[in-house]
Structure formats: C-alpha cells, structure tokens
Design an enzyme around this catalytic site. Structure first.
Site, PDB file in Angstrom:
ATOM      1  N   LYS A  42       6.935   3.752  -5.512  1.00 52.31           N
ATOM      2  CA  LYS A  42       7.503   3.036  -4.277  1.00 52.31           C
ATOM      3  C   LYS A  42       7.318   1.426  -4.580  1.00 52.31           C
ATOM      4  O   LYS A  42       6.777   1.077  -5.399  1.00 52.31           O
ATOM      5  CB  LYS A  42       6.456   3.490  -3.158  1.00 52.31           C
ATOM      6  CG  LYS A  42       5.013   3.100  -3.565  1.00 52.31           C
ATOM      7  CD  LYS A  42       4.447   1.518  -3.066  1.00 52.31           C
ATOM      8  CE  LYS A  42       2.874   1.304  -3.262  1.00 52.31           C
ATOM      9  NZ  LYS A  42       2.562   0.066  -3.259  1.00 52.31           N
ATOM     10  N   GLY A  77       1.875   4.421  -8.733  1.00 56.85           N
ATOM     11  CA  GLY A  77       1.980   5.912  -9.439  1.00 56.85           C
ATOM     12  C   GLY A  77       0.880   6.748  -9.300  1.00 56.85           C
ATOM     13  O   GLY A  77       1.013   7.741  -9.289  1.00 56.85           O
ATOM     14  N   SER A 137      -1.200   7.192  -6.938  1.00 58.88           N
ATOM     15  CA  SER A 137      -1.253   7.767  -5.596  1.00 58.88           C
ATOM     16  C   SER A 137       0.039   8.944  -5.294  1.00 58.88           C
ATOM     17  O   SER A 137      -0.204   9.890  -4.993  1.00 58.88           O
ATOM     18  CB  SER A 137      -0.749   6.561  -4.623  1.00 58.88           C
ATOM     19  OG  SER A 137      -1.832   5.921  -4.602  1.00 58.88           O
ATOM     20  N   ASP A 191      -2.632   5.010  -0.268  1.00 57.77           N
ATOM     21  CA  ASP A 191      -1.135   5.153  -0.447  1.00 57.77           C
ATOM     22  C   ASP A 191      -0.585   6.420  -0.721  1.00 57.77           C
ATOM     23  O   ASP A 191       0.346   6.729  -0.698  1.00 57.77           O
ATOM     24  CB  ASP A 191      -0.845   4.254  -1.655  1.00 57.77           C
ATOM     25  CG  ASP A 191      -0.747   2.681  -1.647  1.00 57.77           C
ATOM     26  OD1 ASP A 191      -0.772   2.354  -0.585  1.00 57.77           O
ATOM     27  OD2 ASP A 191      -0.457   2.067  -2.637  1.00 57.77           O
TER      28      ASP A 191
HETATM   29  O1  C5P Z   1      -7.595   3.126  -0.805  1.00 60.08           O
HETATM   30  P1  C5P Z   1      -7.633   3.001  -2.159  1.00 60.08           P
HETATM   31  O2  C5P Z   1      -8.720   3.507  -2.851  1.00 60.08           O
HETATM   32  O3  C5P Z   1      -6.149   2.907  -3.000  1.00 60.08           O
HETATM   33  O4  C5P Z   1      -8.184   1.571  -2.309  1.00 60.08           O
HETATM   34  C1  C5P Z   1      -8.491   0.634  -3.314  1.00 60.08           C
HETATM   35  C2  C5P Z   1      -9.493  -0.575  -2.860  1.00 60.08           C
HETATM   36  O5  C5P Z   1      -8.380  -1.594  -2.401  1.00 60.08           O
HETATM   37  C3  C5P Z   1     -10.273  -0.607  -2.056  1.00 60.08           C
HETATM   38  O6  C5P Z   1     -11.663  -0.218  -2.225  1.00 60.08           O
HETATM   39  C4  C5P Z   1     -10.163  -2.002  -1.232  1.00 60.08           C
HETATM   40  O7  C5P Z   1     -10.845  -2.853  -2.175  1.00 60.08           O
HETATM   41  C5  C5P Z   1      -8.883  -2.257  -1.289  1.00 60.08           C
HETATM   42  N1  C5P Z   1      -7.965  -2.307  -0.161  1.00 60.08           N
HETATM   43  C6  C5P Z   1      -8.248  -2.822   0.872  1.00 60.08           C
HETATM   44  N2  C5P Z   1      -7.364  -2.682   2.210  1.00 60.08           N
HETATM   45  C7  C5P Z   1      -6.299  -1.657   2.010  1.00 60.08           C
HETATM   46  C8  C5P Z   1      -6.040  -0.890   0.842  1.00 60.08           C
HETATM   47  C9  C5P Z   1      -6.949  -1.171  -0.188  1.00 60.08           C
HETATM   48  O8  C5P Z   1      -9.061  -3.641   0.965  1.00 60.08           O
HETATM   49  N3  C5P Z   1      -5.550  -1.698   3.004  1.00 60.08           N
END
Ligand code: C5P
Length: 297
Positions: free
Chosen positions: A11, A102, A104, A137
């Site tokens: 994406k 990728g 995700s 994601d």
């Molecule tokens: O949700 P995911 O595990 O992909 O997010 C990884 C990190 O990216 C989170 O721990 C956070 O530090 C940051 N993040 C964030 N706000 C979001 C998405 C991700 O701060 N909306």
C-alpha cells in the site's frame, strides 16, 4: 494434501493526518490507504507443526515475523485452529521498513490463507478484529483497493477505488522505524480525536480523484531524520507527478501521475537522482489480497 496461496499487495498512503498523541502511546490519525501492484506471495500447506521460511534472508522467519504471529493468534483465539500446523513460505518483494505495509499485508494474507487451509470459516468482521490486534495497518489489507483509515489506522471504511494511476516509487537504501518517526513528531496529546473536517476532506479527494491538497504529516519528521527523502520527493514533483509524497512513516516516497502517463522514462531519468535509491514503476490497483488453492507450497 491441501495448499493455498495468498498474493498480498503493498500500500501507499495518499494522505495522512496526525491529529495528536493518545494516552496509550499511539497516534490518532486519518489516512487514505491505496493498494498498489507490488506483491508478496505467501504459500501454505498442511503440516504437523507450524513453520515459516522466507525467500529474503534479511527478513526474520522467527516469532517476530507477523505471519507467525497471525498464525499463533488464530491458534489461541479460534477453537478449530488449536494444535493445527502449516508449512508456510513467504516470497518477499515488498521492501521492509519502507512504509509500504509489507509485514502487515503478509499478516492479513496469513489470516486469509489459514482461514481457508484450516477450514475455519471466519467472516471478515472476525478477521478484522484479529488483524487489529496484530498491527494498525493489518485491517486495511483485508479490504484492499482504496480505503479511509481512522483511529490508529485500524478502523477501515472501504471506498470506491480511485481510477488506476501510474506510480514511480523511490525506495531508499535505509529503512525507517515507525515508532521513531512518530516520536520525532512531538505531537501533543489529543483531546477528543480529529475533527470531522479531515475525514470529509480525504473522502472528497478520493471521490474527485484530485490529490492536489493531499499531505502526509509524518513527512517533515522523517525528512528531518533523512534529508535524502526530501531531495527525492522534490525530484518526483519536478518530474510532473500530480502527487509526490512519502508513504506512511517512510522511508519510501512515491510520485503519482495522471492516468496514461508513460512513467518508465520518468523512472529512468530519476535513477541516479539519489544514490542508493531503488526506483520502481508501479500503479494503483482497485483490489486486495487474492487467495487461491495452490498446487504445492
Ligand atoms: O500498530 P503497529 O504495531 O504497527 O504500530 C507500531 C508502532 O508505531 C506503535 O508501537 C507506535 O509507536 C507507532 N504508531 C503510532 N500511531 C499509530 C500507528 C503506529 O504511534 N497510529
């Protein structure tokens, strides 16, 4: 022996607004997700135990890989998935750490593939709930095409896909860490979440196929960390891109051009614009992950 294959597109984010930081450490965002024709391929066959191999040795194949995390999550959440095994193989084409989703996409592919392989019959709502637990994601990839993401990006509203557009991707030789880019923003704590005008604006951009007003609020933070990103994005803008932007939290940048533009010569002229960058031609796609029975896995 049954075997399945999931073809998982990457994406880009056509727009990304950060409303602020939340008490739980995540950021409240509004984003326009768009699937593109750069794809990983996950195959899986029945097996005694759960194993994963990856075509690219620089990608971990242990429990830190979201594919295995997705499989483990199914095993603890769904009675029919307990004690099931699968021999999984991931063919990587989507660069890691590029903001192209990728990992995700592969996680969503694993949910769909194992749902079929293990005959679980989970509906999309149940898969989305599992996807939300795996990463912000992941739910988008259970829809594909064009979609609005809110919350931390995990609340998805599918939209009518935008018209097919050619893209040029610039993938730097360095990845960027999503938490680090978000931290570098120093965003204030949010009050009541984003005001409704931003989702409305983004819906209008997608409906009108007009992205002149699109922005990515993470760009400045990422470009403050790596100035090469700005140089490449500016080169894309000068090459006639209607929209030149960083994807997600970076490090990849993309140019999106008017339908029908021959982007291969543009891509050629951009090779060498920034040392070490990989330049690829791509395009937006109206679809998402496709799964089908595979001959072997
Ligand atoms: O949700 P995911 O595990 O992909 O997010 C990884 C990190 O990216 C989170 O721990 C956070 O530090 C940051 N993040 C964030 N706000 C979001 C998405 C991700 O701060 N909306």
């Amino acid at each position: 022996m049954s075997a399945w294959r999931a073809v998982c597109p990457a994406k880009i984010n056509l727009a990304l607004h950060v409303a602020g930081r939340r008490e739980d450490g995540y950021h409240e965002i509004v984003t326009l997700f768009q699937a593109i024709d750069l794809r990983d391929e996950l195959t899986g066959a029945d097996a005694e135990s759960l194993t994963l191999t990856v075509s690219d040795p620089s990608i971990p194949s242990d429990e830190s890989n979201l594919v295995l995390r997705a499989a483990r999550l199914l095993a603890v959440s769904v009675p029919g998935a307990r004690d099931r095994g699968a021999r999984l193989h991931l063919l990587k084409r989507i660069p890691a750490g590029g903001g192209l989703g990728g990992g995700s996409a592969d996680a969503a592919g694993a949910l769909l593939l194992l749902n079929a392989l293990w005959g679980l019959e989970l509906d999309r709502e149940a898969l989305v709930r599992l996807g939300q637990a795996l990463g912000s994601d992941v739910p988008f990839f259970l829809f594909g095409g064009t979609a609005l993401g809110t919350g931390r990006g995990e609340v998805i509203r599918p939209l009518r896909p935008i018209e097919e557009r050619p893209l040029v991707l610039g993938v730097p030789p360095f990845p960027l860490s999503t938490p680090e880019v978000y931290r570098a923003l120093h965003a204030p704590l949010t009050g009541s979440g984003p005001d409704v005008t931003v989702p409305r604006l983004f819906l209008k951009l997608a409906e009108g196929n007009d992205f002149a007003l699109a922005r990515n609020d993470l760009e400045a933070a990422a470009m403050g960390m790596r100035h090469e990103l700005r140089a490449f994005r500016d080169a894309l803008a000068r090459s006639g891109a209607e929209l030149a932007l960083m994807s997600g939290s970076g490090s990849a940048v993309f140019g999106m051009y008017r339908a029908g533009t021959d982007v291969s010569t543009i891509a050629e002229s951009l090779r060498g614009a920034c040392p070490g960058f990989t330049v690829r031609v791509s395009k937006t796609i109206p679809s998402g992950i496709e799964i089908d029975p595979a001959a072997t896995a």
